[in-house]
Design a protein around this motif. Structure first.
Motif, mmCIF file in Angstrom:
data_model
loop_
_atom_site.group_PDB
_atom_site.id
_atom_site.type_symbol
_atom_site.label_atom_id
_atom_site.label_comp_id
_atom_site.label_asym_id
_atom_site.label_seq_id
_atom_site.Cartn_x
_atom_site.Cartn_y
_atom_site.Cartn_z
ATOM 1 N N SER A 269 0.826 -1.208 0.000
ATOM 2 C CA SER A 269 0.000 0.000 0.000
ATOM 3 C C SER A 269 0.855 1.251 0.000
ATOM 4 O O SER A 269 0.572 2.216 -0.729
ATOM 5 C CB SER A 269 -0.933 -0.008 1.213
ATOM 6 N N ASN A 270 1.902 1.248 0.808
ATOM 7 C CA ASN A 270 2.807 2.407 0.808
ATOM 8 C C ASN A 270 3.467 2.599 -0.548
ATOM 9 O O ASN A 270 3.636 3.730 -1.021
ATOM 10 C CB ASN A 270 3.881 2.233 1.894
ATOM 11 N N LYS A 271 3.849 1.498 -1.180
ATOM 12 C CA LYS A 271 4.471 1.592 -2.505
ATOM 13 C C LYS A 271 3.480 2.145 -3.527
ATOM 14 O O LYS A 271 3.839 2.984 -4.357
ATOM 15 C CB LYS A 271 4.982 0.219 -2.939
ATOM 16 N N ILE A 272 2.228 1.682 -3.464
ATOM 17 C CA ILE A 272 1.202 2.203 -4.368
ATOM 18 C C ILE A 272 1.034 3.699 -4.165
ATOM 19 O O ILE A 272 0.993 4.482 -5.130
ATOM 20 C CB ILE A 272 -0.138 1.473 -4.126
ATOM 21 N N ILE A 273 0.948 4.127 -2.912
ATOM 22 C CA ILE A 273 0.767 5.551 -2.609
ATOM 23 C C ILE A 273 1.948 6.364 -3.138
ATOM 24 O O ILE A 273 1.773 7.436 -3.739
ATOM 25 C CB ILE A 273 0.588 5.749 -1.092
ATOM 26 N N VAL A 293 -5.732 4.603 0.676
ATOM 27 C CA VAL A 293 -5.967 3.176 0.492
ATOM 28 C C VAL A 293 -6.695 2.602 1.704
ATOM 29 O O VAL A 293 -6.326 2.878 2.848
ATOM 30 C CB VAL A 293 -4.631 2.421 0.284
ATOM 31 N N GLY A 294 -7.744 1.821 1.440
ATOM 32 C CA GLY A 294 -8.441 1.087 2.487
ATOM 33 C C GLY A 294 -8.345 -0.407 2.218
ATOM 34 O O GLY A 294 -8.445 -0.840 1.069
ATOM 35 N N ILE A 295 -8.143 -1.201 3.272
ATOM 36 C CA ILE A 295 -7.874 -2.636 3.110
ATOM 37 C C ILE A 295 -8.812 -3.448 3.997
ATOM 38 O O ILE A 295 -8.939 -3.179 5.190
ATOM 39 C CB ILE A 295 -6.416 -2.963 3.489
ATOM 40 N N ALA A 296 -9.459 -4.435 3.398
ATOM 41 C CA ALA A 296 -10.238 -5.423 4.158
ATOM 42 C C ALA A 296 -9.802 -6.812 3.716
ATOM 43 O O ALA A 296 -9.525 -7.037 2.537
ATOM 44 C CB ALA A 296 -11.736 -5.237 3.926
ATOM 45 N N ALA A 315 -12.497 1.570 5.704
ATOM 46 C CA ALA A 315 -11.060 1.769 5.897
ATOM 47 C C ALA A 315 -10.546 2.878 4.992
ATOM 48 O O ALA A 315 -9.681 3.677 5.396
ATOM 49 C CB ALA A 315 -10.315 0.462 5.626
ATOM 50 N N LEU A 316 -11.059 2.949 3.757
ATOM 51 C CA LEU A 316 -10.641 4.001 2.825
ATOM 52 C C LEU A 316 -11.045 5.374 3.342
ATOM 53 O O LEU A 316 -10.240 6.322 3.320
ATOM 54 C CB LEU A 316 -11.263 3.751 1.451
ATOM 55 N N TYR A 317 -12.276 5.506 3.820
ATOM 56 C CA TYR A 317 -12.712 6.786 4.380
ATOM 57 C C TYR A 317 -11.843 7.184 5.570
ATOM 58 O O TYR A 317 -11.507 8.355 5.755
ATOM 59 C CB TYR A 317 -14.178 6.721 4.804
ATOM 60 N N ALA A 318 -11.492 6.197 6.391
ATOM 61 C CA ALA A 318 -10.628 6.493 7.541
ATOM 62 C C ALA A 318 -9.266 6.994 7.084
ATOM 63 O O ALA A 318 -8.688 7.901 7.683
ATOM 64 C CB ALA A 318 -10.478 5.240 8.410
ATOM 65 N N ALA A 319 -8.735 6.395 6.008
ATOM 66 C CA ALA A 319 -7.439 6.833 5.485
ATOM 67 C C ALA A 319 -7.524 8.263 4.957
ATOM 68 O O ALA A 319 -6.630 9.085 5.189
ATOM 69 C CB ALA A 319 -6.975 5.889 4.375
ATOM 70 N N PHE A 327 -2.682 4.538 4.282
ATOM 71 C CA PHE A 327 -3.497 3.341 4.166
ATOM 72 C C PHE A 327 -4.092 3.026 5.528
ATOM 73 O O PHE A 327 -3.569 3.433 6.563
ATOM 74 C CB PHE A 327 -2.690 2.146 3.639
ATOM 75 N N ARG A 328 -5.200 2.335 5.506
ATOM 76 C CA ARG A 328 -5.841 1.877 6.744
ATOM 77 C C ARG A 328 -6.326 0.454 6.559
ATOM 78 O O ARG A 328 -6.897 0.105 5.525
ATOM 79 C CB ARG A 328 -7.053 2.750 7.101
#
Length: 730
Positions: A269-273, A293-296, A315-319, A327-328
């Motif tokens: 996720s960090n790499k994507i960001i 990024v939100g992850i489930a 999770a995305l909204y939280a991020a 990411f979250r």
């Protein structure tokens, strides 16, 4: 004629033509005329005939069929039919077809079976051909299998049209990625199959930050091109690990089968960001966006499609609401962030209207003599019900609404007015967002703040981030030129994060570069390049004749490192936290602008004070205790007496998070433990385990009963959250 070879040996009489004008009927016994019709049929290309022997080897095929395939007849004959044709594995039809080999082996009747010409020979210069074949098994009078007799026709054009139609139905026409329909089907089928197999599947939801600003400033065609470039970058990062889809607008989704390691998912996720945040070149213009990024992860965060999508969205909204560019992972305590955001936006409007916002000021100190040279204005909002709300939460909300320009203008006016009460040697620094920078009223807003307050222009320093360079280059240059004509100073904030470009320093008249605190956080750790990066930025700034301020210095070990790199200006808690105007005036009343550094000897970024009830498992007993602090490698736990050093325990951090650890120190009911496997970041400033115990396993374990087989070895004692805890740290 060609077909005669197949029907040779058939007997029958020929009916003479009826010259009287009556119809010349061909009877079943009129063999020669029947063969003539078959030859005409083959020559016309309406369809072809084929036959195999009992071993499924081709013994006959129409000459026109061989010509269509551009193959000599002797290349095709005697070949196994399955070597010449194979079932189209990507048949866009609604029904899946069994492989041709299965049909032949089972001696099934074949009806309109789609196959692809598969024979690879040096003379194969034709494009791919798809045929529809039909056939039936032939048996002799004794019931012995003789092979197949069948027909075929070329359906290449129709098939390719179906493929195109299927692709249009399942793929995004702009980016070429899977569309929402395909991703929904893929996720639903994967989760259903994996539920039965008790396997995991991760869903990543991704949303672009500041994409709307690209559309507004560069136009929709530029926005479309940006989305295409984002898609290509995602494909490079994700590779073959999963499927990527564009759901619409600037929303993307990634399905990652059989991945549940939250350490690896956080790194991905960090790499994507980071990759998405790299600047884009579109029609000779530069655009910079970000990503949240939100992850489930199924089955931990849901087992069906709707639950997993909903939780990834939360999770995305939280991020996004946590400051973006983050990411979250989903957790059960996440609220409906969309509703939360709406409430915060409404509250922010009220705060602005009722003057409930405030500015606090953090000193910037000159290293050589510890003298304060400037103060940075930092926005503060103390919500009447929720208490203090971080600017990382409410500033993005202001940027997405129409509030940022009003809030920015208010901050400029207040900061300039407050600075008039300071000694003239002190400057005031004010942050300007990308949205505010691009607004047509910026120059008038700055001019008004200076004229209304009476502050000298060279005492005002505007802090800008790299995102201000998004948009039309000429317009950006005009804004910089106008600001410098006013006489204000310009600082490039957060330099070194993301993909900083030296072209920014060439094209904009900055007076200062600010080194981001993320490098300071890592400069004292082993095997880190942070210290080298800080030194490089300071050297670059000196070479360009600019000042450098290093942000986020909190401890003496950090201070010594940045001092050794010839940093001239420092901003951080080791000198002072941000304070309200009245506290600034109290400090300045003495006339002494010197602040002596004061802080811990060593920076410990991994330490977190927590007060969480957890479970402790030893043998077949479970105890309740209170975790008081937590790091990646260990924790401090209160509430268990009689635990010897060296005891192996398992901590239950809830949600399937089990941590194997060993007791390293003991004092009364307080124990320090070291983890067998370090924890990883949860994306929200906290820590979590890499893996979780599957709910399938937990359910299975629960069915076995939990009756202890031995006596408990330790004694539980009450642990109160408010009590001071013994500090076992070095």
């Amino acid at each position: 004629m060609a077909v005669n070879r197949l029907f040779k040996g058939f007997s029958g009489s020929t009916t003479a033509d009826d010259r009287s004008g009556a119809a010349s009927v061909i009877t079943p016994n009129d063999t020669s005329r029947r063969l003539e019709i078959l030859d005409d049929f083959e020559q016309a290309g309406i369809g072809w005939l084929w036959a195999t022997d009992a071993e499924a080897r081709l013994i006959y095929i129409s000459e026109k069929a061989a010509e269509k395939l551009k193959q000599p007849m002797d290349t095709l004959l005697a070949q196994p039919l399955t070597a010449i044709f194979e079932t189209d594995v990507e048949n866009p039809g609604d029904r899946s077809e069994r492989p041709l080999n299965f049909q032949l082996t089972a001696r099934n009747k074949i009806l309109d079976h789609t196959v692809r010409f598969a024979l690879n020979t040096p003379k194969s210069e034709h494009r791919q051909s798809w045929w529809s074949i039909s056939g039936h098994p032939k048996f002799d009078a004794a019931g012995r299998f003789q092979g197949y007799r069948g027909s075929a026709k070329d359906i290449t054009v129709e098939h390719e049209r179906k493929v195109v139609d299927s692709r249009l139905a399942e793929f995004d026409s702009l980016t070429g990625l899977a569309n929402r329909h395909r991703m929904d089907k893929k996720l639903e089928s994967t989760l259903a199959a994996y539920k039965a197999a008790k396997r995991c599947c991760t869903l990543i939801m991704l949303d672009l930050d500041r994409f709307k600003h690209v559309n507004d400033t560069l136009g929709h065609p530029a926005g479309d091109e940006l989305l295409r470039q984002v898609a290509r970058r995602l494909e490079r990062v994700v590779g073959s690990r999963g499927e990527i889809g564009r759901l619409g607008g600037d929303e993307f989704q990634i399905i990652l089968p059989d991945i549940d390691d939250r350490g690896k998912l956080g790194e991905l996720s960090n790499k994507i960001i980071q990759i998405i945040s790299q600047p884009y070149t579109i029609d000779d213009k530069r655009a910079t966006i970000g990503a949240s990024v939100g992850i489930a992860i199924a089955p931990y965060d849901g087992v069906d499609k709707l639950d997993v999508i909903h939780n990834a969205d939360l999770a995305l909204y939280a991020a996004k609401n946590g400051g973006r560019g983050q990411f979250r992972f989903y957790s059960a305590d996440l609220k409906d962030e969309a509703a939360e955001r709406a409430l915060l936006e409404e509250g922010l409007r009220d705060a602005l209207a009722n003057e409930a916002l405030d500015l606090h000021y953090q000193p910037v100190v000159r290293v050589e003599d510890n003298m304060v040279v400037a103060l940075e204005a930092l926005m503060r909002w103390d919500h009447p019900e929720r208490g203090p709300i971080s600017p990382a939460v409410f500033i993005p909300i202001a940027e997405e609404s129409d509030l940022i320009n009003q809030i920015g203008a208010w901050a400029l006016n207040k900061a300039c007015t407050d600075a008039m009460a300071w000694p003239k040697s002190l400057r005031v620094a004010v942050n300007v967002s990308a949205a505010q920078f691009a607004h047509s009223d910026l120059i008038d807003t700055v001019t008004h703040a200076l004229e209304t307050s009476g502050l000298a222009a060279d005492r005002l320093e505007l802090e800008l981030t790299e995102s201000v360079f998004m948009g039309d280059g000429e317009t950006i240059d005009d804004i910089f030129r106008a600001l410098k004509q006013l006489g204000v100073r310009l600082a490039l904030d957060d330099f070194g994060t993301g993909y900083s470009s030296l072209s920014y320093l060439q094209s904009a008249p900055f007076d200062k570069i600010k080194v981001d605190r993320t490098f300071v956080d890592g400069c004292t750790q082993k095997d880190q390049n942070s210290a080298k990066i800080i030194a490089a930025i300071i050297g670059l700034s000196d070479a360009l004749g600019m000042e450098t301020t290093v942000e986020g210095v909190e401890a003496f070990d950090q201070l010594e490192i940045v001092r050794g790199m010839n940093a001239r200006f420092i901003q951080g808690w080791i000198y002072a936290k941000a304070m309200p105007q009245e506290n600034v005036l109290e400090r300045l009343a003495s006339g002494d602008l010197r602040i002596e550094p004061d802080g811990p000897l060593r920076h410990r970024p991994e330490r977190r004070s927590v007060f969480r009830r957890i479970g402790i498992i030893h043998d077949d007993h479970r105890y309740d205790a209170l975790m008081r602090n937590l790091s990646k490698t260990g924790a401090l736990i209160d509430g268990l007496l009689g635990v010897p050093t060296g005891t192996g325990l398992v901590l239950d951090l809830t949600g399937g998070q089990l941590v194997v650890c060993t007791v390293t120190r003991v004092q009364d009911a307080m124990i320090a433990v070291e983890f067998e496997t370090p924890l990883v970041s949860d994306g929200a400033g906290g820590l979590c385990t890499r893996h979780r115990v599957s709910p399938y396993v937990l359910a299975s374990a629960g069915m076995q009963g939990d009756t202890p087989k031995s006596k408990p070895l330790f004694i539980e004692v009450a642990a109160v959250s408010g009590h001071a805890a013994m500090d076992f740290s070095d």
